[in-house]
Design a protein around this motif. Sequence first.
Motif, PDB file in Angstrom:
ATOM      1  N   PHE A 196       3.566  36.931   8.616  1.00 62.72           N
ATOM      2  CA  PHE A 196       2.967  36.641   9.926  1.00 62.72           C
ATOM      3  C   PHE A 196       2.183  37.834  10.486  1.00 62.72           C
ATOM      4  O   PHE A 196       1.090  37.698  10.992  1.00 62.72           O
ATOM      5  CB  PHE A 196       4.060  36.293  10.955  1.00 62.72           C
ATOM      6  CG  PHE A 196       4.615  34.921  10.826  1.00 62.72           C
ATOM      7  CD1 PHE A 196       3.943  33.845  11.393  1.00 62.72           C
ATOM      8  CD2 PHE A 196       5.802  34.690  10.163  1.00 62.72           C
ATOM      9  CE1 PHE A 196       4.459  32.565  11.298  1.00 62.72           C
ATOM     10  CE2 PHE A 196       6.319  33.415  10.065  1.00 62.72           C
ATOM     11  CZ  PHE A 196       5.654  32.345  10.626  1.00 62.72           C
ATOM     12  N   ARG A 197       2.833  39.002  10.452  1.00 63.09           N
ATOM     13  CA  ARG A 197       2.238  40.191  11.077  1.00 63.09           C
ATOM     14  C   ARG A 197       1.694  41.112   9.986  1.00 63.09           C
ATOM     15  O   ARG A 197       2.255  41.179   8.893  1.00 63.09           O
ATOM     16  CB  ARG A 197       3.281  40.957  11.909  1.00 63.09           C
ATOM     17  CG  ARG A 197       3.968  40.126  12.941  1.00 63.09           C
ATOM     18  CD  ARG A 197       3.186  40.053  14.253  1.00 63.09           C
ATOM     19  NE  ARG A 197       3.403  38.750  14.856  1.00 63.09           N
ATOM     20  CZ  ARG A 197       2.437  37.842  15.049  1.00 63.09           C
ATOM     21  NH1 ARG A 197       1.195  38.123  14.768  1.00 63.09           N
ATOM     22  NH2 ARG A 197       2.704  36.662  15.558  1.00 63.09           N
ATOM     23  N   CYS A 255      -0.922  35.281  10.932  1.00 60.99           N
ATOM     24  CA  CYS A 255      -1.233  34.880  12.311  1.00 60.99           C
ATOM     25  C   CYS A 255      -2.732  34.991  12.591  1.00 60.99           C
ATOM     26  O   CYS A 255      -3.289  36.090  12.631  1.00 60.99           O
ATOM     27  CB  CYS A 255      -0.458  35.772  13.279  1.00 60.99           C
ATOM     28  SG  CYS A 255      -0.959  35.578  14.993  1.00 60.99           S
ATOM     29  N   ILE A 256      -3.375  33.837  12.822  1.00 61.66           N
ATOM     30  CA  ILE A 256      -4.822  33.841  13.098  1.00 61.66           C
ATOM     31  C   ILE A 256      -5.130  34.585  14.385  1.00 61.66           C
ATOM     32  O   ILE A 256      -6.222  35.116  14.568  1.00 61.66           O
ATOM     33  CB  ILE A 256      -5.366  32.384  13.157  1.00 61.66           C
ATOM     34  CG1 ILE A 256      -6.898  32.340  13.199  1.00 61.66           C
ATOM     35  CG2 ILE A 256      -4.841  31.635  14.377  1.00 61.66           C
ATOM     36  CD1 ILE A 256      -7.570  32.465  11.905  1.00 61.66           C
ATOM     37  N   PHE A 257      -4.135  34.655  15.287  1.00 61.58           N
ATOM     38  CA  PHE A 257      -4.401  35.303  16.571  1.00 61.58           C
ATOM     39  C   PHE A 257      -4.528  36.818  16.441  1.00 61.58           C
ATOM     40  O   PHE A 257      -5.098  37.470  17.303  1.00 61.58           O
ATOM     41  CB  PHE A 257      -3.324  34.923  17.591  1.00 61.58           C
ATOM     42  CG  PHE A 257      -3.912  34.710  18.947  1.00 61.58           C
ATOM     43  CD1 PHE A 257      -4.753  33.640  19.198  1.00 61.58           C
ATOM     44  CD2 PHE A 257      -3.673  35.597  19.971  1.00 61.58           C
ATOM     45  CE1 PHE A 257      -5.333  33.455  20.435  1.00 61.58           C
ATOM     46  CE2 PHE A 257      -4.249  35.430  21.215  1.00 61.58           C
ATOM     47  CZ  PHE A 257      -5.074  34.356  21.454  1.00 61.58           C
ATOM     48  N   CYS A 401       3.977  30.394  21.095  1.00 67.38           N
ATOM     49  CA  CYS A 401       4.249  31.124  19.846  1.00 67.38           C
ATOM     50  C   CYS A 401       5.688  31.612  19.856  1.00 67.38           C
ATOM     51  O   CYS A 401       6.154  32.137  20.855  1.00 67.38           O
ATOM     52  CB  CYS A 401       3.314  32.330  19.737  1.00 67.38           C
ATOM     53  SG  CYS A 401       3.682  33.356  18.295  1.00 67.38           S
ATOM     54  N   TYR A 403       6.698  33.619  17.223  1.00 65.35           N
ATOM     55  CA  TYR A 403       6.697  34.626  16.160  1.00 65.35           C
ATOM     56  C   TYR A 403       6.166  35.973  16.632  1.00 65.35           C
ATOM     57  O   TYR A 403       5.589  36.729  15.863  1.00 65.35           O
ATOM     58  CB  TYR A 403       5.865  34.120  14.971  1.00 65.35           C
ATOM     59  CG  TYR A 403       6.223  32.726  14.531  1.00 65.35           C
ATOM     60  CD1 TYR A 403       7.552  32.373  14.254  1.00 65.35           C
ATOM     61  CD2 TYR A 403       5.254  31.742  14.407  1.00 65.35           C
ATOM     62  CE1 TYR A 403       7.884  31.087  13.865  1.00 65.35           C
ATOM     63  CE2 TYR A 403       5.579  30.454  14.008  1.00 65.35           C
ATOM     64  CZ  TYR A 403       6.892  30.132  13.742  1.00 65.35           C
ATOM     65  OH  TYR A 403       7.218  28.857  13.366  1.00 65.35           O
ATOM     66  N   ILE A 405       4.199  36.679  19.671  1.00 60.47           N
ATOM     67  CA  ILE A 405       3.093  36.796  20.619  1.00 60.47           C
ATOM     68  C   ILE A 405       3.533  36.188  21.934  1.00 60.47           C
ATOM     69  O   ILE A 405       4.012  35.055  21.972  1.00 60.47           O
ATOM     70  CB  ILE A 405       1.843  36.038  20.120  1.00 60.47           C
ATOM     71  CG1 ILE A 405       1.429  36.494  18.726  1.00 60.47           C
ATOM     72  CG2 ILE A 405       0.702  36.192  21.113  1.00 60.47           C
ATOM     73  CD1 ILE A 405       0.855  37.846  18.634  1.00 60.47           C
ATOM     74  N   PHE A 407       2.552  34.414  24.587  1.00 59.23           N
ATOM     75  CA  PHE A 407       1.774  33.498  25.397  1.00 59.23           C
ATOM     76  C   PHE A 407       2.688  32.981  26.490  1.00 59.23           C
ATOM     77  O   PHE A 407       3.881  33.175  26.479  1.00 59.23           O
ATOM     78  CB  PHE A 407       1.353  32.263  24.598  1.00 59.23           C
ATOM     79  CG  PHE A 407       0.381  32.517  23.532  1.00 59.23           C
ATOM     80  CD1 PHE A 407      -0.671  33.376  23.740  1.00 59.23           C
ATOM     81  CD2 PHE A 407       0.505  31.897  22.318  1.00 59.23           C
ATOM     82  CE1 PHE A 407      -1.580  33.599  22.744  1.00 59.23           C
ATOM     83  CE2 PHE A 407      -0.396  32.111  21.324  1.00 59.23           C
ATOM     84  CZ  PHE A 407      -1.436  32.967  21.527  1.00 59.23           C
ATOM     85  N   CYS A 452      -1.221  30.965   9.803  1.00 66.00           N
ATOM     86  CA  CYS A 452      -0.478  30.257  10.837  1.00 66.00           C
ATOM     87  C   CYS A 452      -1.491  29.873  11.917  1.00 66.00           C
ATOM     88  O   CYS A 452      -2.226  30.725  12.414  1.00 66.00           O
ATOM     89  CB  CYS A 452       0.620  31.128  11.452  1.00 66.00           C
ATOM     90  SG  CYS A 452       1.492  30.277  12.795  1.00 66.00           S
ATOM     91  N   LEU A 453      -1.520  28.581  12.250  1.00 72.33           N
ATOM     92  CA  LEU A 453      -2.410  28.062  13.296  1.00 72.33           C
ATOM     93  C   LEU A 453      -1.591  27.300  14.338  1.00 72.33           C
ATOM     94  O   LEU A 453      -2.114  26.455  15.063  1.00 72.33           O
ATOM     95  CB  LEU A 453      -3.438  27.113  12.656  1.00 72.33           C
ATOM     96  CG  LEU A 453      -4.354  27.723  11.594  1.00 72.33           C
ATOM     97  CD1 LEU A 453      -4.931  26.642  10.681  1.00 72.33           C
ATOM     98  CD2 LEU A 453      -5.496  28.492  12.245  1.00 72.33           C
ATOM     99  N   ALA A 454      -0.275  27.604  14.380  1.00 75.67           N
ATOM    100  CA  ALA A 454       0.655  26.750  15.124  1.00 75.67           C
ATOM    101  C   ALA A 454       0.351  26.665  16.608  1.00 75.67           C
ATOM    102  O   ALA A 454       0.618  25.638  17.229  1.00 75.67           O
ATOM    103  CB  ALA A 454       2.086  27.224  14.910  1.00 75.67           C
ATOM    104  N   CYS A 455      -0.207  27.721  17.216  1.00 75.98           N
ATOM    105  CA  CYS A 455      -0.461  27.614  18.659  1.00 75.98           C
ATOM    106  C   CYS A 455      -1.627  26.674  18.948  1.00 75.98           C
ATOM    107  O   CYS A 455      -1.817  26.269  20.087  1.00 75.98           O
ATOM    108  CB  CYS A 455      -0.661  28.984  19.294  1.00 75.98           C
ATOM    109  SG  CYS A 455      -1.733  30.070  18.397  1.00 75.98           S
TER     110      CYS A 455
HETATM  111 FE1  SF4 Z   1      -0.078  33.592  15.638  1.00 75.86          FE
HETATM  112 FE2  SF4 Z   1      -0.268  31.334  17.029  1.00 75.86          FE
HETATM  113 FE3  SF4 Z   1       1.167  31.409  14.754  1.00 75.86          FE
HETATM  114 FE4  SF4 Z   1       2.021  32.709  16.935  1.00 75.86          FE
HETATM  115  S1  SF4 Z   1       1.809  30.479  16.692  1.00 75.86           S
HETATM  116  S2  SF4 Z   1       2.013  33.475  14.830  1.00 75.86           S
HETATM  117  S3  SF4 Z   1       0.071  33.391  17.838  1.00 75.86           S
HETATM  118  S4  SF4 Z   1      -1.062  31.695  15.000  1.00 75.86           S
END
Ligand code: SF4
Length: 476
Positions: A196-197, A255-257, A401, A403, A405, A407, A452-455
């Motif tokens: 993820f990171r 993590c795309i963010f 999120c 993982y 971040i 938000f 990861c695009l979960a958000c």
């Molecule tokens: Fe990154 Fe969004 Fe996945 Fe959290 S949920 S790890 S911010 S892509």
Amino acid sequence: MLNRQSSIENPHWETRPREECGIFAVYGHGEAAKLTYFGLYALQHRGQESAGIVVSDGQRVVEHKAMGLVPDIFKEEVLDRLRGHMALGHVRYSTTGSSLLVNAQPFRIRHAGKTLAIAHNGNLVNARQIRAGLENQGSIFQTTSDSEVVLHLAAKAMRKGLEEAMVQAMGQVKGAYSMVIMTEDSLIALRDPHGFRPLCLGRLNSGYVITSETCALDLVEATYIREVEPGEILIINREGIKSIRPEDPSRKAQCIFELIYFARPDSNVFGQNVYLFRKRQGELLSEAFPVEADLVMPFPDSGNYAAIGYAQASGLPLEMGVIRNHYVGRTFIQPSQGMRDFGVKVKLNPVKEVLKDRRVLVIEDSIIRGTTARTRIKTLRKVGAREIHMLVSCPPHRFPCYYGIDFSTRGELIAAQKTVEEICDFIGLNSLGYLGIDKLVQATDIPRESLCLACFDGKYPIPIDASFHKLCLEAQ
Ligand code: SF4
């Protein structure tokens, strides 16, 4: 893309999504603490609440950590005291655990005559269960942070040797973790199986550097070697460097963010240059939304690189329609209700002569609660912008999120509550458009299945149980 004109009222205060943590570690350099100080300086954007450095000369471990920013915490006399050829540093913004000095990292414990220190970036989704189990067996925790459980797990298995202790700790924790553990004589880097990171390895003369982002390698003139691979444990000590991959590879979920927002544009993360990614987002926005405007502008620094990409691809002139005050610190005295706009303008002041009577296209990297955008747009209206359109270089944020971040909770994410049309109204725009998820992936050099695009899509790579969801809500 929605077209809408509306009034604006009651601006609120909003925080942007918070950076999580940054790690910088050095092995095999006579001035390890000073290098780590510079490394943490380069990573300051990843956490501004606290910072710490632990050093070892092979036998004695010394630390210094405090609340605040790196240059305020580490003065010359402090760094002179931190002597050794190994150092581990951390900058923190809390995602679990309160904002207290006791939770500042690196954490350090003594166990059976040995020292273990840890610096962690990410969130462990099963930390609460592990901690409850350890406490039942008599473990005493010093902090409320999820990272401390890893030290306890490693300490419990240390009698089987360092390598086995790390493998056992990794086998029990779930979630997002890029971390570095330091003993008196070894540095150990661990990255979770989903990756993820970010975490990367560099070379500095005959020594090594491990860090969250490559911009920190550049600063200390270390050479990038490679990423620490998802699921990998790297052990660095007098015997050299050893890589262990105890588990079968999982689906990567980078993590795309990190690319959209967190990482510095001069870094490469997940093998991707951040600046070029953001510029490409702007180019793709230009293809999708050819807005009729007189100029394109970012709110610095968030939309800078996507705005450059949009301007170059569309031929619209790029202007800096608002000027950022670089000397505003992390906090300042909140103005009273009647002075709200002072607080906005102390950070960003619009240039009336550039904006008056113009059709303005603003490029933003994200809209979280919408209140910051709304307040900013109000300041552009006040100086006479004729039309204000906004394009966002990612899809609407609809899911929280878990993982690492910070938000808002789902209830505070504006896109989870309102349609794009309603958001456009709420912010007070003439039109609003978001980059689609396929285009977002297209802006990277990374396969979709490795992100990861979960958000954005709610597809969480690691299932979240109800107790962890509750823990996250409590921490916010
Ligand atoms: Fe990154 Fe969004 Fe996945 Fe959290 S949920 S790890 S911010 S892509």
